[in-house]
Scaffold this active site. Structure first.
Site, PDB file in Angstrom:
ATOM      1  N   HIS A 148       0.840  -1.205   0.000  1.00 11.74           N
ATOM      2  CA  HIS A 148       0.000   0.000   0.000  1.00 11.74           C
ATOM      3  C   HIS A 148       0.869   1.246   0.000  1.00 11.74           C
ATOM      4  CE1 HIS A 148       0.514   0.839   4.394  1.00 11.74           C
ATOM      5  NE2 HIS A 148       0.489  -0.473   4.533  1.00 11.74           N
ATOM      6  N   ASP A 156      -0.529   4.339   0.880  1.00 12.20           N
ATOM      7  CA  ASP A 156      -1.048   5.305   1.843  1.00 12.20           C
ATOM      8  C   ASP A 156      -0.366   5.114   3.197  1.00 12.20           C
ATOM      9  OD1 ASP A 156      -2.380   2.821   2.109  1.00 12.20           O
ATOM     10  OD2 ASP A 156      -4.050   3.746   3.169  1.00 12.20           O
ATOM     11  N   GLU A 199      -5.397   1.189   2.516  1.00  9.81           N
ATOM     12  CA  GLU A 199      -5.144   0.107   3.475  1.00  9.81           C
ATOM     13  C   GLU A 199      -5.220   0.613   4.904  1.00  9.81           C
ATOM     14  OE1 GLU A 199      -3.038  -2.775   6.049  1.00  9.81           O
ATOM     15  OE2 GLU A 199      -2.597  -0.650   5.755  1.00  9.81           O
ATOM     16  N   GLU A 241       4.088  -6.087   4.520  1.00  9.15           N
ATOM     17  CA  GLU A 241       3.873  -5.485   5.835  1.00  9.15           C
ATOM     18  C   GLU A 241       5.109  -5.695   6.714  1.00  9.15           C
ATOM     19  OE1 GLU A 241       1.622  -3.610   6.957  1.00  9.15           O
ATOM     20  OE2 GLU A 241      -0.007  -3.808   5.501  1.00  9.15           O
ATOM     21  N   HIS A 285       3.527   3.567  12.789  1.00 10.00           N
ATOM     22  CA  HIS A 285       2.440   4.432  13.258  1.00 10.00           C
ATOM     23  C   HIS A 285       2.895   5.359  14.392  1.00 10.00           C
ATOM     24  CE1 HIS A 285      -1.162   1.906  11.560  1.00 10.00           C
ATOM     25  NE2 HIS A 285      -0.090   1.834  10.779  1.00 10.00           N
TER      26      HIS A 285
END
Length: 376
Positions: A66, A68, A133, A162, A348
């Site tokens: 992904h 994003d 995603e 990932e 994150h």
């Protein structure tokens, strides 16, 4: 600066906060076309998706990622600007460095190198990217999988980039993920004065036995490498804020992370039956994030185990832990799915980062996986 490092920095500099793509896929498609890939842009709703293929026929190997990223949060919390990639002491900082623009860049470089070395390889090598995603995940791979189903597009193997590693690159191989099901329960009562409980119906008291039963239930004992199914209450709210008012309504949010022993309809039916047994006046809203998937022993898993062992110096841990990923939408097409990527310690977070040495090694890791699967 190496090819993969340069491309990663270019992608980080594009502020593709979900569901924006910020030109990432166009830049990648330009490179893949130059390498001989056929590229199809699938714009679904407000979401950009890219399907790039090289070769034809089976087996079909998909590199899934992904473009994003999650919002960076306050700029002042970062040591350097989140979308201004910076290298300090052998570490690359920037939003998306680990999750997952580094993996995407490594996919692209590995794919370019592979088709240059093996222009007439067996089967199909594909790259599938989405910009949906990290957010709602509605018009991304979920919708693309529906398009593939309508077309009759088959997928044999899927490697998702990932960030799966925990301490060093290649120390963990993700071979499945639990399903995720969320519910919002509203229990209705009758508001009243706490001094006159006989004139009211307290929804907290009414719901407490049912909630206690839900929390205490053992749903299963796990499955293969899956931990047991877990139900967690995440939010509870009732009342006006005054301590002399019996609330008229209780809201409870909860989530289940479940093994392949279950599917969402069965879990929903079990919980509905439990609430009915407690004779509650309630409303229940469900959100299905995705069913579990599991890749048993087979060619993809055995090849990945060998390759990661070579890179990490020891066999990887094989795990089904963590949250959800877009592989949950590819697995129902009949694909074997694994996840292989960089260390996930900073994803994150403020000052998200990836070790430059790990990033430099990723293309070779992915290329070796591709070669073992499509060349032998």
């Amino acid at each position: 600066m190496s090819d993969v490092l340069e491309l990663t920095c270019d992608l980080i500099a594009r502020a593709s906060i979900t569901p924006a793509d910020a030109g990432c896929q166009a830049a990648i498609a330009q490179r893949l076309r130059a390498a001989g890939f056929s590229c199809e842009h699938l714009r679904l709703g407000e979401v950009e998706n890219l399907w790039a293929t090289h070769g034809s026929g089976a087996p079909v190997l998909v590199l899934l990622g992904h473009t994003d990223v999650v919002p960076p949060g306050p700029r002042e919390a970062w040591t350097s600007a989140p979308f201004d990639p910076q290298i300090r002491d052998g570490v690359l900082y920037g939003r998306g460095a680990a999750d997952m623009k580094g993996s995407v860049a490594a996919f692209v470089v590995a794919a370019e190198q592979f088709v240059a070395a093996h222009p007439s390889h067996t089967g199909t090598l594909a790259v599938l990217l989405t910009s949906d995603e990290e957010g709602d995940a509605i018009d991304g791979v979920r919708r693309v999988a529906e398009v593939f189903r309508e077309r009759g597009q088959t997928i044999d193997w899927c490697i998702t980039g990932e960030p799966s590693s925990t301490e060093r690159l290649g120390d963990l191989l993700r071979v499945g993920r639990r399903g995720s099901l969320s519910g919002t329960l509203t229990v209705k009562g009758v508001q009243g004065h706490v001094a006159y409980p006989h004139k009211a119906r307290n929804p907290i008291h009414l719901a407490a036995p049912a909630l206690a039963e839900l929390v205490a239930r053992q749903w299963d004992d796990g499955f293969e490498s899956f931990p047991p199914t877990s139900l967690q209450l995440s939010n509870i709210h009732a009342g006006t804020g005054a301590n002399n008012v019996i609330p008229g309504e209780l809201q409870v949010a909860f989530n289940l992370r479940y093994t392949p022993h279950w599917d969402a309809p069965r879990l929903e039916a079990e919980i509905t039956a439990l609430l009915d047994r407690h004779a509650l006046d309630y409303a229940l809203r469900w959100h299905r994030s995705g069913e579990p998937f599991y890749t048993p022993e087979g060619r993809l898993r055995s090849v990945a185990r060998e390759v990661l062992g070579e890179f990490a110096g020891a066999p990887p841990e094989e795990s089904t832990g963590g949250g959800t990923s877009d592989a949950r939408f590819i697995a129902p097409l009949g694909a074997q799915c694994i996840e292989v990527g960089p260390v996930n310690a900073s994803i994150h977070q403020v000052d998200e980062h990836v070790r430059v040495a790990d990033l430099q090694a990723l293309p070779a890791l992915y290329r070796k996986l591709i070669e073992r699967l499509l060349v032998g």
